[in-house]
Every structure is written in structure tokens, then in C-alpha cells.
Design an enzyme around this catalytic site. Sequence first.
Site, PDB file in Angstrom:
ATOM      1  N   CYS A  95       0.797  -1.228   0.000  1.00 34.20           N
ATOM      2  CA  CYS A  95       0.000   0.000   0.000  1.00 34.20           C
ATOM      3  C   CYS A  95       0.841   1.296   0.000  1.00 34.20           C
ATOM      4  CB  CYS A  95      -0.974  -0.042   1.162  1.00 34.20           C
ATOM      5  SG  CYS A  95      -2.374   1.027   0.906  1.00 34.20           S
ATOM      6  N   ARG A 132     -12.770   6.139   0.233  1.00 33.25           N
ATOM      7  CA  ARG A 132     -11.610   5.244   0.327  1.00 33.25           C
ATOM      8  C   ARG A 132     -12.012   3.850  -0.145  1.00 33.25           C
ATOM      9  NH1 ARG A 132      -7.367   6.844   3.126  1.00 33.25           N
ATOM     10  NH2 ARG A 132      -6.703   4.749   3.731  1.00 33.25           N
ATOM     11  N   HIS A 196      -3.606  -5.672   2.466  1.00 35.15           N
ATOM     12  CA  HIS A 196      -3.221  -5.913   3.864  1.00 35.15           C
ATOM     13  C   HIS A 196      -3.863  -7.245   4.271  1.00 35.15           C
ATOM     14  CE1 HIS A 196      -1.906  -1.743   4.216  1.00 35.15           C
ATOM     15  NE2 HIS A 196      -3.062  -1.347   3.728  1.00 35.15           N
TER      16      HIS A 196
HETATM   17  N1  GLN Z   1      -2.134   6.782   2.829  1.00 36.28           N
HETATM   18  C1  GLN Z   1      -2.274   5.980   1.606  1.00 36.28           C
HETATM   19  C2  GLN Z   1      -3.729   5.989   1.094  1.00 36.28           C
HETATM   20  O1  GLN Z   1      -4.619   6.375   1.813  1.00 36.28           O
HETATM   21  C3  GLN Z   1      -1.821   4.569   1.878  1.00 36.28           C
HETATM   22  C4  GLN Z   1      -2.746   3.818   2.825  1.00 36.28           C
HETATM   23  C5  GLN Z   1      -2.185   2.486   3.264  1.00 36.28           C
HETATM   24  O2  GLN Z   1      -0.979   2.283   3.372  1.00 36.28           O
HETATM   25  N2  GLN Z   1      -3.122   1.517   3.592  1.00 36.28           N
HETATM   26  O3  GLN Z   1      -3.961   5.566  -0.047  1.00 36.28           O
END
Ligand code: GLN
Length: 249
Positions: A95, A132, A196
Site C-alpha cells: 500500500c 476510500r 493488507h
Molecule cells: N495513505 C495511503 C492511502 O490512503 C496509503 C494507505 C495504506 O498504506 N493503507 O492511499
Amino acid sequence: MKELKILYLYPDILELYGDFGNIQVLKYRLEKRGFKAIIEPYSIGDTPPNFCDYDLVFAGGGADQEQGILAQDLITYKENIKQAVDNGTFFLLICGAYQLFGKYYKGVEGNKIPGLEIFDYYTEAIADRKKRCIGNIVIEANLNGKQTKIIGFENHGGQTFDIDTPFGSVLFGNGNKFGDTKEGFFLDNVIATYLHGPLLSKNPELTDYIIKYCLDRKYDEDIILEPLDDEFENKCREQLLDRFLTNNK
Ligand code: GLN
């Protein structure tokens, strides 16, 4: 005793989503087979590592702010990292780390965090904290010619563009952007993904694929990994795949 040297990047900063679990799974599946796992953490202020000295480099995910903090430090290693990638060191990037190996990551506030520019993709978050990609995800990846279902959990605002060689095809979930058919980035010795989970705890085949790549490269042999008892892992996978792919609950 054969061993693998693993560089664990920014464990104190890129640890928002439990990606340390990937290090634990690598260590477990190496040691169960009698291999030694040498795990060396690196973070800001530590002695600069030579990335080429490692068999595997791992970095996890983090929030925009943390990415901004470490990006300036990470960039100082740009040439050394490029050399390690070219030499064949394996990189597993989750990520936030995935995003920083591209051209840039533009955060939810509109701030542009420079990437390492090792790869041509770039990432931009939607300027709405509520938008998101969050949820379970299943992709299908080609591991040495074998189509393999990879299960994970995604949580990213960033939408990644210009991926020519994705990690896999999306069977359930979003992927590189909302409603994408592709997820992640996979080129030879680099797997970069939004999954993840921790990723490797849900995907023993992927873990062994990475372990075998690293051992074969280091010892110049076709090392046969002794099968481990993955009954519990496989039962969990069956449950999850049934829930996400057949019942679509
Ligand atoms: N901050 C980045 C985003 O929001 C990465 C998030 C993450 O590592 N899960 O896309």
C-alpha cells in the site's frame, strides 16, 4: 544452515495496518523448514543500509502524514534501491510503500509526495476523506504459471494509474482504483499491492513463492521447499473464498 537476509523498512512508521504480520509469517515459514531468517529493521536515523546486501526488502502501509515524513528519507536511497531492484533483490511493498515506489503520491489534502520513480505508475487520492477503497479483496495472480487466488483487505484513498504489469485481476473488491479490474504491480522481483491482511498470513502459496525465489537466487539452486501443514490456513481460505466469491455475502 541456509538463511535469508530481510530488510524491514520503517517498522515504526509504516505499521498502521498490521503489515508486520508479513515479517512474522516469512520468519515462521522459513524456520519451520530449518532456514534462518535474519530480519534487520531500518528507520529514519539508523545506519544507512546497502539494499543490495539483502535478499528481500519489505515495507508496509501508512497514513498520508507518515508517508510524507519518510519520503524525504527514502528518496536518499533512490539509486541504491534501483540497483538492488536491478540486481534481483525481492521487494514486497504494501500500500503506502507501493505508492512511494512510483512517480508520486498525491494525498487527500492535495499534497504531492515525491516517489522514488523506480516505476512509472502514480497515485492520487480522491480529495474526500470518506472516499476510500475499504474492504475485503480477492485477486487472481499468476505465480510461476499457476493462477493463484490471493486474499486480502484493502484500505486506501489513493487511486493508482499507469500500471502495465498488475499483480492480479480483481475477483472481489476494488483494486488499484475504485471498481478496477486490476490490482497492484508485479514485475519479476517486485510485488507491490494494496492487500493488507496481513497479506502473507492469508496466502501461504504466495509466501512460499517469495521464499523460493529468494533462496534459489541466493544459493543458485532449484530449492524444493518441504510442504508445511497448511490445513488451518486452507480451511480459512475456503471459508473466505466461499463468502466473497460464491455467496457474495
Ligand atoms: N495513505 C495511503 C492511502 O490512503 C496509503 C494507505 C495504506 O498504506 N493503507 O492511499
